[in-house]
Design a protein around this motif. Structure first.
Motif, PDB file in Angstrom:
ATOM      1  N   GLY A  86      -8.906   6.573  -8.492  1.00  0.00           N
ATOM      2  CA  GLY A  86      -8.903   6.465  -7.044  1.00  0.00           C
ATOM      3  C   GLY A  86      -7.535   6.706  -6.439  1.00  0.00           C
ATOM      4  O   GLY A  86      -7.399   7.306  -5.380  1.00  0.00           O
ATOM      5  N   ALA A  87      -6.508   6.223  -7.113  1.00  0.00           N
ATOM      6  CA  ALA A  87      -5.124   6.372  -6.649  1.00  0.00           C
ATOM      7  C   ALA A  87      -4.223   5.993  -7.807  1.00  0.00           C
ATOM      8  O   ALA A  87      -4.679   5.466  -8.822  1.00  0.00           O
ATOM      9  CB  ALA A  87      -4.854   5.481  -5.443  1.00  0.00           C
ATOM     10  N   ILE A  88      -2.938   6.250  -7.617  1.00  0.00           N
ATOM     11  CA  ILE A  88      -1.949   5.842  -8.616  1.00  0.00           C
ATOM     12  C   ILE A  88      -0.934   4.954  -7.914  1.00  0.00           C
ATOM     13  O   ILE A  88      -0.431   5.292  -6.847  1.00  0.00           O
ATOM     14  CB  ILE A  88      -1.265   7.060  -9.259  1.00  0.00           C
ATOM     15  N   CYS A  89      -0.687   3.806  -8.524  1.00  0.00           N
ATOM     16  CA  CYS A  89       0.270   2.852  -7.971  1.00  0.00           C
ATOM     17  C   CYS A  89       1.565   2.962  -8.774  1.00  0.00           C
ATOM     18  O   CYS A  89       1.552   2.828  -9.997  1.00  0.00           O
ATOM     19  CB  CYS A  89      -0.297   1.442  -8.069  1.00  0.00           C
ATOM     20  N   LYS A  90       2.656   3.243  -8.073  1.00  0.00           N
ATOM     21  CA  LYS A  90       3.970   3.310  -8.732  1.00  0.00           C
ATOM     22  C   LYS A  90       4.694   1.996  -8.458  1.00  0.00           C
ATOM     23  O   LYS A  90       4.909   1.637  -7.312  1.00  0.00           O
ATOM     24  CB  LYS A  90       4.790   4.474  -8.177  1.00  0.00           C
ATOM     25  N   GLU A 114       0.816  -1.216   0.000  1.00  0.00           N
ATOM     26  CA  GLU A 114       0.000   0.000   0.000  1.00  0.00           C
ATOM     27  C   GLU A 114       0.849   1.265   0.000  1.00  0.00           C
ATOM     28  O   GLU A 114       0.380   2.329  -0.384  1.00  0.00           O
ATOM     29  CB  GLU A 114      -0.980   0.002   1.174  1.00  0.00           C
ATOM     30  N   ASN A 115       2.102   1.165   0.409  1.00  0.00           N
ATOM     31  CA  ASN A 115       2.986   2.338   0.379  1.00  0.00           C
ATOM     32  C   ASN A 115       3.290   2.775  -1.049  1.00  0.00           C
ATOM     33  O   ASN A 115       3.775   3.878  -1.267  1.00  0.00           O
ATOM     34  CB  ASN A 115       4.291   2.062   1.133  1.00  0.00           C
ATOM     35  N   SER A 116       3.035   1.893  -2.025  1.00  0.00           N
ATOM     36  CA  SER A 116       3.280   2.269  -3.422  1.00  0.00           C
ATOM     37  C   SER A 116       2.093   3.045  -4.006  1.00  0.00           C
ATOM     38  O   SER A 116       2.149   3.500  -5.136  1.00  0.00           O
ATOM     39  CB  SER A 116       3.571   1.034  -4.272  1.00  0.00           C
ATOM     40  N   LEU A 117       1.022   3.195  -3.219  1.00  0.00           N
ATOM     41  CA  LEU A 117      -0.152   3.938  -3.683  1.00  0.00           C
ATOM     42  C   LEU A 117      -0.011   5.413  -3.317  1.00  0.00           C
ATOM     43  O   LEU A 117       0.364   5.745  -2.193  1.00  0.00           O
ATOM     44  CB  LEU A 117      -1.427   3.389  -3.035  1.00  0.00           C
ATOM     45  N   GLU A 118      -0.310   6.262  -4.278  1.00  0.00           N
ATOM     46  CA  GLU A 118      -0.258   7.700  -4.036  1.00  0.00           C
ATOM     47  C   GLU A 118      -1.582   8.307  -4.452  1.00  0.00           C
ATOM     48  O   GLU A 118      -2.222   7.829  -5.393  1.00  0.00           O
ATOM     49  CB  GLU A 118       0.876   8.335  -4.845  1.00  0.00           C
ATOM     50  N   PRO A 119      -1.990   9.377  -3.770  1.00  0.00           N
ATOM     51  CA  PRO A 119      -3.226  10.046  -4.189  1.00  0.00           C
ATOM     52  C   PRO A 119      -3.059  10.644  -5.579  1.00  0.00           C
ATOM     53  O   PRO A 119      -1.943  10.922  -6.022  1.00  0.00           O
ATOM     54  CB  PRO A 119      -3.432  11.135  -3.138  1.00  0.00           C
TER      55      PRO A 119
END
Length: 161
Positions: free
Chosen positions: A122-126, A103-108
């Motif tokens: 909803g979010a952006i996953c890097k 979940e730390n790879s998810l950014e608003p």
């Protein structure tokens, strides 16, 4: 070390070159594209309905939803999910994989790109060199589309013996 709760699984899929994701808990099943029955006067993105084991499910073409030209290909799939409390099918170019993410790879989503047109983000996953846009399903359909599903598709289902 991250806790087990901080790990999510995403079903990733592609629309043209863009990669999107849905939490695996939001995906009921992924099916090959069956015969889709079109509905007169439906919003453009609702390409029709399918009968899945006796349930009438509206199909939303995400290519049209994201303002791209519709296509047909053997890689296309329909992801059965739920938006605003209703079961829907999402027609996608290709389902890629199930990913385990931290979940730390998810950014608003950056404020600079938040509009009514991008409310579905909803979010952006890097991940490595990839950006995966997580869909916010309850913001995917507009009022016109959800009202059409309520008033037309669900009426049809009630009339099925």
């Amino acid at each position: 070390m991250t806790s087990a709760q901080a790990i999510k699984q995403l079903v990733t899929f592609r629309i043209e070159t863009e990669e999107f994701g849905l939490p695996i808990t939001d995906v009921y099943e992924i099916i090959f594209v069956p015969q889709v029955t079109s509905i007169a006067k439906a919003p453009e993105s609702i390409v029709g309905v399918i009968n899945l084991r006796g349930e009438i499910i509206p199909v939303i073409d995400l290519r049209i939803q994201f303002l791209k030209e519709p296509i047909k290909s053997k890689k296309q799939r329909i992801i059965i999910t739920r938006s605003q409390g209703r079961v829907i099918g999402l027609l996608v170019d290709e389902v890629k994989e199930v990913l385990r993410i931290d979940e730390n790879s998810l950014e608003p989503v950056p404020d600079t790109i938040v509009t009514t047109q991008t409310a579905y983000m909803g979010a952006i996953c890097k991940m490595d060199n990839r950006l995966i846009i997580l869909l916010h399903l309850d913001h995917l359909l507009n009022k016109l589309e959800i009202n059409f599903i309520i008033n037309e598709v669900e009426k049809r289902e009630e009339n099925i013996p």
